[in-house]
Structure formats: structure tokens, C-alpha cells
Design an enzyme around this catalytic site. Structure first.
Site, PDB file in Angstrom:
ATOM      1  N   SER A   1       4.203   9.048  -2.621  1.00 42.82           N
ATOM      2  CA  SER A   1       5.351   9.411  -3.440  1.00 42.82           C
ATOM      3  C   SER A   1       6.101   8.188  -3.943  1.00 42.82           C
ATOM      4  O   SER A   1       6.480   7.320  -3.146  1.00 42.82           O
ATOM      5  CB  SER A   1       6.339  10.255  -2.625  1.00 42.82           C
ATOM      6  OG  SER A   1       5.748  11.462  -2.262  1.00 42.82           O
TER       7      SER A   1
ATOM      8  N   HIS B   1      -0.812  17.778  -0.708  1.00 46.96           N
ATOM      9  CA  HIS B   1      -0.125  17.947   0.577  1.00 46.96           C
ATOM     10  C   HIS B   1      -0.399  19.355   1.090  1.00 46.96           C
ATOM     11  O   HIS B   1      -0.443  20.315   0.302  1.00 46.96           O
ATOM     12  CB  HIS B   1       1.382  17.781   0.411  1.00 46.96           C
ATOM     13  CG  HIS B   1       1.788  16.427  -0.078  1.00 46.96           C
ATOM     14  ND1 HIS B   1       1.832  16.110  -1.409  1.00 46.96           N
ATOM     15  CD2 HIS B   1       2.147  15.305   0.606  1.00 46.96           C
ATOM     16  CE1 HIS B   1       2.214  14.846  -1.537  1.00 46.96           C
ATOM     17  NE2 HIS B   1       2.411  14.338  -0.334  1.00 46.96           N
TER      18      HIS B   1
ATOM     19  N   TYR C   1       1.666  21.192   2.481  1.00 40.00           N
ATOM     20  CA  TYR C   1       2.809  22.080   2.204  1.00 40.00           C
ATOM     21  C   TYR C   1       2.745  22.729   0.829  1.00 40.00           C
ATOM     22  O   TYR C   1       3.491  23.659   0.542  1.00 40.00           O
ATOM     23  CB  TYR C   1       4.146  21.347   2.391  1.00 40.00           C
ATOM     24  CG  TYR C   1       4.408  20.195   1.444  1.00 40.00           C
ATOM     25  CD1 TYR C   1       4.671  20.401   0.093  1.00 40.00           C
ATOM     26  CD2 TYR C   1       4.413  18.888   1.915  1.00 40.00           C
ATOM     27  CE1 TYR C   1       4.916  19.347  -0.766  1.00 40.00           C
ATOM     28  CE2 TYR C   1       4.668  17.827   1.072  1.00 40.00           C
ATOM     29  CZ  TYR C   1       4.912  18.058  -0.275  1.00 40.00           C
ATOM     30  OH  TYR C   1       5.142  17.009  -1.110  1.00 40.00           O
ATOM     31  N   GLU C   2       1.856  22.242  -0.051  1.00 40.19           N
ATOM     32  CA  GLU C   2       1.721  22.877  -1.370  1.00 40.19           C
ATOM     33  C   GLU C   2       0.982  24.206  -1.263  1.00 40.19           C
ATOM     34  O   GLU C   2       0.939  24.969  -2.234  1.00 40.19           O
ATOM     35  CB  GLU C   2       0.982  21.944  -2.332  1.00 40.19           C
ATOM     36  CG  GLU C   2       1.804  20.729  -2.735  1.00 40.19           C
ATOM     37  CD  GLU C   2       0.962  19.634  -3.384  1.00 40.19           C
ATOM     38  OE1 GLU C   2       1.040  19.483  -4.601  1.00 40.19           O
ATOM     39  OE2 GLU C   2       0.220  18.948  -2.666  1.00 40.19           O
TER      40      GLU C   2
ATOM     41  N   MET D   1       4.873  13.484   5.470  1.00 44.65           N
ATOM     42  CA  MET D   1       4.212  14.776   5.228  1.00 44.65           C
ATOM     43  C   MET D   1       2.791  14.626   4.680  1.00 44.65           C
ATOM     44  O   MET D   1       2.278  15.540   4.032  1.00 44.65           O
ATOM     45  CB  MET D   1       5.061  15.597   4.239  1.00 44.65           C
ATOM     46  CG  MET D   1       6.493  15.833   4.707  1.00 44.65           C
ATOM     47  SD  MET D   1       7.430  16.758   3.474  1.00 44.65           S
ATOM     48  CE  MET D   1       9.120  16.459   4.043  1.00 44.65           C
TER      49      MET D   1
ATOM     50  N   HIS E   1      14.204  14.397  -1.859  1.00 43.34           N
ATOM     51  CA  HIS E   1      12.948  13.893  -2.424  1.00 43.34           C
ATOM     52  C   HIS E   1      13.247  12.835  -3.500  1.00 43.34           C
ATOM     53  O   HIS E   1      12.485  11.880  -3.667  1.00 43.34           O
ATOM     54  CB  HIS E   1      12.143  15.048  -3.008  1.00 43.34           C
ATOM     55  CG  HIS E   1      10.772  14.641  -3.466  1.00 43.34           C
ATOM     56  ND1 HIS E   1       9.839  14.060  -2.627  1.00 43.34           N
ATOM     57  CD2 HIS E   1      10.171  14.715  -4.677  1.00 43.34           C
ATOM     58  CE1 HIS E   1       8.728  13.796  -3.302  1.00 43.34           C
ATOM     59  NE2 HIS E   1       8.913  14.172  -4.554  1.00 43.34           N
TER      60      HIS E   1
HETATM   61  N1  HPA Z   1      10.530  13.023   6.671  1.00 43.88           N
HETATM   62  C1  HPA Z   1       9.325  13.477   6.270  1.00 43.88           C
HETATM   63  N2  HPA Z   1       8.675  12.956   5.229  1.00 43.88           N
HETATM   64  C2  HPA Z   1       9.239  11.930   4.579  1.00 43.88           C
HETATM   65  C3  HPA Z   1      10.493  11.419   4.949  1.00 43.88           C
HETATM   66  C4  HPA Z   1      11.172  12.004   6.061  1.00 43.88           C
HETATM   67  O1  HPA Z   1      12.281  11.594   6.453  1.00 43.88           O
HETATM   68  N3  HPA Z   1      10.773  10.410   4.089  1.00 43.88           N
HETATM   69  C5  HPA Z   1       9.724  10.309   3.234  1.00 43.88           C
HETATM   70  N4  HPA Z   1       8.790  11.234   3.519  1.00 43.88           N
END
Ligand code: HPA
Length: 274
Positions: free
Chosen positions: A28, A81, A83-84, A209, A244
Site C-alpha cells: 500500500s 488481500h 479481506y477483499e 494485513m 487507510h
Molecule cells: N494494522 C494492520 N495493518 C496495517 C496497519 C495497522 O496498524 N498499518 C498498515 N497496515
């Protein structure tokens, strides 16, 4: 033909004489690392059989072929991911395609939240090990014996020699490189402060994640894995509020340092230190 073999063939057709040796995954906010690739050519994921759609903002969804520090690379710009809502087993296809196309090494990058105050946002952390907190695996299901054995040894999930080469590259580039254990959270919600306190007891240094499913697939098919997290925030309870947007902004701010580290690292793959 299985999807990963078809995708590998398409990658090799696209690469021409420059068949890739190193696969890379950009996390990301880290898409800009691909801008450092020389003589780039791109293949949208839609042209690669079996590649799921990558949907999260900050991810563009294409494979970039070219050279980095003189080494042929294949870079996944945009990742998938759990989670998608993907079937985890589907996430194996892109990594198996890279392996089948000739990549013996996989360099994974990701964004992560830090559990250590002395590793603040903007830090780089090399993964020395991981904790699979959801206990999920893309390797569940029938095993493809042509790729790897049923039971994958994870004693050295992150290749010790590659870790040494990352340390060397960081030192040559005068970059501070933290080291630690990455704990995979399914997401998409961030963690609670109580979870973060529990994870600290379990031995985690950072949470994120992604990365762990990719490492599992890569180790299963015998790729050597190196991974670097960009710390984009302190984990829940250690700072106020998470978003995010912050992950993307902190990721792109750290992208130049990460690019320097990666270039130096890749150079050590062709010019091992004496
Ligand atoms: N938690 C989970 N995933 C992440 C985080 C976090 O704090 N920061 C960037 N990705």
C-alpha cells in the site's frame, strides 16, 4: 494448462529476452517503487490468466517487467488481500506464475503498524519471521506435487542469506533497517488496543494485513523470500486514530528510501560480497 502456467507463458512472451529472475510485490502506497524500473513494460492483470482483480485504492493492478540494478524483475504493482473476499487459494496463482516464469527470489514489501515506539512511522523493518494469526493458508486444498510438497517447512520463512544481503544493502545506503516479527491480521478493520497488547506478548513487532499468505505460497514452491515492511503508523492504542489514508501517505513518503534499499539489495544478488 493450469492458470499459473498460462500466466507464466504470457509473462515470458512479454519479457522477451529479459526473463525475470526476481519477483517483487509492492504494498500500500509503495507503487512508486516501480518507477525505478528501467525499460519497463506492463501487463495489466486482466491479461494474465487466473490473476484475481486487485481492488484496494493505492494498488494499480499490473505486472511491471524490466530491470532494476541490471537484474530482470517482474513486479506485481497491486496485490490481493484476503479481506477483499478472495478465495485464498486463488491468491496463489500470481506467485506461482512468477516462479514458473523463472523467479527464484521473491521480494515482498508491505505497509505495517508498529508495536514498538522506537520504530516510528517512516521506519523500514525487515521481516525475520511471522505469526499467522488468522491461521488461514492458501495452501489448504489439494496439493500440486509438481510445485512443492504437502508440508512446507517454515523454519526459515524469510531466507537467512537474503536477510544478510538486506542488512548489507541498508548499511551501504546508510539506511536504518529495523528487524522484527510481522503478525498477519485478516482485516479489514484495524486492531483493537487490547489485541495489540496481546500481540506484543506473543512476540510481534509489527502488524499488517498481507505478506503472510504470499510467503506461504512462495516457500511452498521453493522460492527464497525477503520482506520489508514500511511502518506507516504506530499500532492501535499507541497513537490516536488509524486510517487507510494515513497508510497510503506514509507509504509514499517512505517509497524513496525503500527504493534505494531494494536497488542495493538487488545489486547484491548479482554481486555477492566477498
Ligand atoms: N494494522 C494492520 N495493518 C496495517 C496497519 C495497522 O496498524 N498499518 C498498515 N497496515
Amino acid at each position: 494448462m493450469s492458470p499459473y502456467r498460462a500466466a507464466a507463458k504470457r509473462i515470458l512472451d512479454g519479457a522477451g529476452a529479459r526473463s525475470p529472475k526476481v519477483g517483487m510485490i509492492l504494498g500500500s502506497g509503495l507503487s512508486a517503487v516501480a518507477d525505478a524500473i528501467d525499460n519497463p513494460s506492463t501487463l495489466p492483470y486482466t491479461e494474465l490468466e487466473g490473476f484475481p482483480d486487485a481492488k484496494v485504492s493505492g494498488h494499480t493492478g499490473q505486472l511491471v517487467l524490466g530491470e532494476l540494478a541490471g537484474v530482470s524483475v517482474a513486479c506485481l504493482q497491486g496485490r490481493w488481500h484476503a479481506y477483499e473476499g478472495h478465495d485464498l487459494a486463488d491468491l496463489a496463482v500470481p506467485i506461482r506464475a512468477l516462479k514458473t516464469a523463472g523467479c527464484e527470489t521473491l521480494l515482498i514489501t508491505c505497509a505495517a503498524g508498529s508495536l514498538r515506539a522506537e520504530m516510528p512511522p517512516g521506519s523500514l523493518m525487515m521481516l525475520t519471521d511471522h505469526i499467522n494469526w488468522p491461521g488461514l493458508s492458501p495452501l489448504v486444498g489439494p496439493n500440486d506435487d509438481a510445485l512443492g510438497s504437502r508440508f512446507t517447512d517454515l523454519s526459515h520463512a524469510y531466507d537467512p542469506a537474503l536477510q544478510g544481503q538486506l542488512r548489507e544493502a541498508a548499511s551501504d545506503a546508510s539506511l536504518e533497517l529495523h528487524e522484527g516479527v510481522y503478525l498477519w491480521c485478516l482485516g479489514p478493520s484495524f486492531e483493537t488496543p487490547a489485541e495489540i497488547r496481546a500481540f506484543a506478548h506473543l512476540g510481534a513487532d509489527a502488524v499488517g494485513m498481507s505478506t503472510v499468505p504470499e510467503t506461504l505460497v512462495a516457500r511452498h514452491c521453493g522460492m527464497a523470500v525477503a520482506a520489508v515492511a514500511v511502518i506507516t503508523n504506530l499500532a492501535a492504542g499507541l497513537q490516536s486514530g488509524l486510517s487507510h489514508e494515513q497508510t497510503l501517505a506514509a507509504g509514499s513518503q517512505a517509497a524513496p528510501q525503500l527504493t534505494r534499499l531494494i536497488k542495493g539489495f538487488i545489486k547484491t544478488l548479482v554481486e555477492p560480497s566477498s
